[in-house]
Write a protein that holds these residues in place. Structure first.
Motif, PDB file in Angstrom:
ATOM      1  N   GLY A 230       7.407 -14.545   1.148  1.00 54.11           N
ATOM      2  CA  GLY A 230       7.097 -13.759   2.344  1.00 54.11           C
ATOM      3  C   GLY A 230       6.620 -12.361   2.034  1.00 54.11           C
ATOM      4  N   HIS A 231       6.564 -11.561   3.067  1.00 50.75           N
ATOM      5  CA  HIS A 231       6.052 -10.194   2.964  1.00 50.75           C
ATOM      6  C   HIS A 231       6.923  -9.377   2.021  1.00 50.75           C
ATOM      7  N   SER A 232       6.284  -8.574   1.156  1.00 53.24           N
ATOM      8  CA  SER A 232       7.038  -7.908   0.090  1.00 53.24           C
ATOM      9  C   SER A 232       7.459  -6.478   0.427  1.00 53.24           C
ATOM     10  N   ILE A 234       7.756  -3.177   3.837  1.00 52.44           N
ATOM     11  CA  ILE A 234       7.853  -2.865   5.265  1.00 52.44           C
ATOM     12  C   ILE A 234       6.519  -2.261   5.677  1.00 52.44           C
ATOM     13  N   ASP A 235       5.976  -2.735   6.803  1.00 54.39           N
ATOM     14  CA  ASP A 235       4.729  -2.170   7.330  1.00 54.39           C
ATOM     15  C   ASP A 235       5.042  -1.213   8.465  1.00 54.39           C
ATOM     16  N   PHE A 236       4.577   0.018   8.311  1.00 49.26           N
ATOM     17  CA  PHE A 236       4.740   1.019   9.360  1.00 49.26           C
ATOM     18  C   PHE A 236       3.368   1.239   9.982  1.00 49.26           C
ATOM     19  N   PRO A 311      -4.473  -0.028  11.091  1.00 51.12           N
ATOM     20  CA  PRO A 311      -3.977   1.036  10.212  1.00 51.12           C
ATOM     21  C   PRO A 311      -2.452   0.962  10.052  1.00 51.12           C
ATOM     22  N   HIS A 312      -2.001   0.950   8.826  1.00 50.76           N
ATOM     23  CA  HIS A 312      -0.548   0.958   8.581  1.00 50.76           C
ATOM     24  C   HIS A 312      -0.254   1.330   7.135  1.00 50.76           C
ATOM     25  N   LEU A 313       0.976   1.731   6.895  1.00 52.33           N
ATOM     26  CA  LEU A 313       1.446   1.945   5.525  1.00 52.33           C
ATOM     27  C   LEU A 313       2.307   0.760   5.130  1.00 52.33           C
ATOM     28  N   HIS A 314       1.984   0.162   3.991  1.00 45.57           N
ATOM     29  CA  HIS A 314       2.846  -0.870   3.417  1.00 45.57           C
ATOM     30  C   HIS A 314       3.683  -0.186   2.353  1.00 45.57           C
ATOM     31  N   TYR A 315       4.996  -0.190   2.526  1.00 49.28           N
ATOM     32  CA  TYR A 315       5.919   0.454   1.583  1.00 49.28           C
ATOM     33  C   TYR A 315       6.791  -0.623   0.945  1.00 49.28           C
TER      34      TYR A 315
HETATM   35 ZN   LIG Z   1       2.557  -5.080   4.304  1.00 49.66          ZN
END
Ligand SMILES: [Zn+2]
Length: 363
Positions: A230-232, A234-236, A311-315
């Motif tokens: 799954g997703h690795s 957190i998307d903000f 637009p998002h930050l993947h952390y």
């Molecule tokens: Zn992400």
């Protein structure tokens, strides 16, 4: 035809002491009459309901809500697609619709039976899943027959966005879950809260947050259930150009690798915490490999580069020696988290809103 006659004939002979033909005929007539009666009765009910909810009608419901039981009017005008215009005190008008569902094999399947793909059922299901996942794991704890009530805003008022105003979930295996969207006066962004005004998602303290201003969390670690776990991160979801900060001191190891997928990106090594942090889809990178960064230092700006839909930050946090070991930032021992609460001066507005949401879910 011949076969039928023969069968009929033979049955007649087998039952020599059968009841008189007239009685059979009367029973047959009675069953037809009952059928007709029920069909008309049901249609009659449907007609009454349609009349009540005819398009363009305005219904005003007076409700005693709030701490001091003040009367609030819920005015609804029934619009196309079953959406109703509701005036929310202090928040203005919204086109809303309440749906009540019995969960089938998955949330997506359940929601897409009630709402079409064109009306965004998949997006709605993804958001519903994520919100419920803040409390328990929908992949393993959902049961057939669980009850899901959704209050949603008309999608075209906010295309491609999260349009959920309230969720009520009554599971067979898990405790009752309900969350409500609230955006207080003067807030840049709204969020989801439990009935007592506690935010459902955790927050980082500002001093160690990779991003301080974001509209919402659009994906958690493990979301989507892909093959590789799954997703690795957190998307903000955040506006392009929102500052991104280092949550811990460390050394920048690399930037802008695998641009096609990651866009502009940064990786930082944090020996003290035993991890590497990763920031993807940036608009701007203001550090270079080898740079030492302090905790809280700006390292770049969030953006929409690489493979993204918005637009998002993947952390992301990985073990510094074992890059396959992904950690959930909200559960990582060196990250402090807390659940924000609606401030006391706004809690009364929130409670009034919750009562209206609840009432709409029941209408
Ligand atoms: Zn992400």
């Amino acid at each position: 035809m011949r076969q039928f006659n023969e069968k009929h004939y033979s049955e007649g002979h087998r039952k020599k002491s059968s009841m008189p033909k007239l009685l059979v005929f009367l029973l047959f007539c009675l069953s037809i009459a009952l059928n007709i009666y029920f069909i008309f009765f049901q249609e009659g009910c449907g007609k009454v309901a349609d009349e009540v909810a005819a398009q363009g009608d305005t219904i005003t419901v007076e409700e005693e809500v709030g701490e001091e039981n003040e009367v609030v009017q819920i005015s609804k005008t029934v619009g196309p697609g079953g959406f109703q215009e509701v005036h929310f005190p202090g928040l203005g008008k919204k086109q809303v619709k309440a749906i009540s569902l019995s969960v089938q094999s998955s949330l997506t399947q359940t929601i897409c039976k009630a709402i079409s793909k064109e009306d965004g059922c998949e997006l709605l299901a993804a958001y519903t899943d994520r919100l419920i996942n803040s409390k328990f794991n929908t992949a393993s704890e959902l049961r057939k027959g669980d009850r899901l009530d959704l209050l949603m805003e008309e999608p075209s008022s906010n295309p491609g966005e999260n349009n959920i105003l309230a969720i009520r979930f009554q599971g067979l295996k898990v405790p009752h879950f309900a969350t409500y969207y609230f955006r207080g006066p003067g807030w840049k962004y709204g969020s989801y809260f439990f009935e007592d005004g506690t935010q459902i998602f955790p927050s980082f303290p500002e001093s160690e947050a990779p991003i301080r201003e974001f509209s919402e969390i659009t994906s958690l670690v493990g979301d989507y259930r892909l093959k590789n776990g799954g997703h690795s991160g957190i998307d903000f979801k955040a506006e392009v150009g929102t500052p991104v900060y280092a949550p811990f001191p460390g050394t920048v190891t690399r930037i802008n690798w695998n641009f096609k997928y990651n866009g502009d990106c940064i990786e930082i090594d944090h020996p003290r915490e035993g991890i590497k942090t990763v920031y993807l889809h940036l608009n701007k990178v203001v550090v270079k490999p080898g740079n030492f960064v302090e905790k809280g230092q700006k390292i770049g700006e969030s953006g929409n580069t690489g493979r993204t839909f918005a637009p998002h930050l993947h952390y992301e946090i990985r073990h510094r020696k074992n890059k396959d070991k992904i950690m959930d930032p909200f559960r990582f021992k060196h990250h402090n988290t807390h659940h924000k609460k609606i401030p006391p001066e706004e809690i009364k507005t929130f409670h009034s809103l919750v009562k209206i949401y609840e009432k709409l879910l029941e209408m």
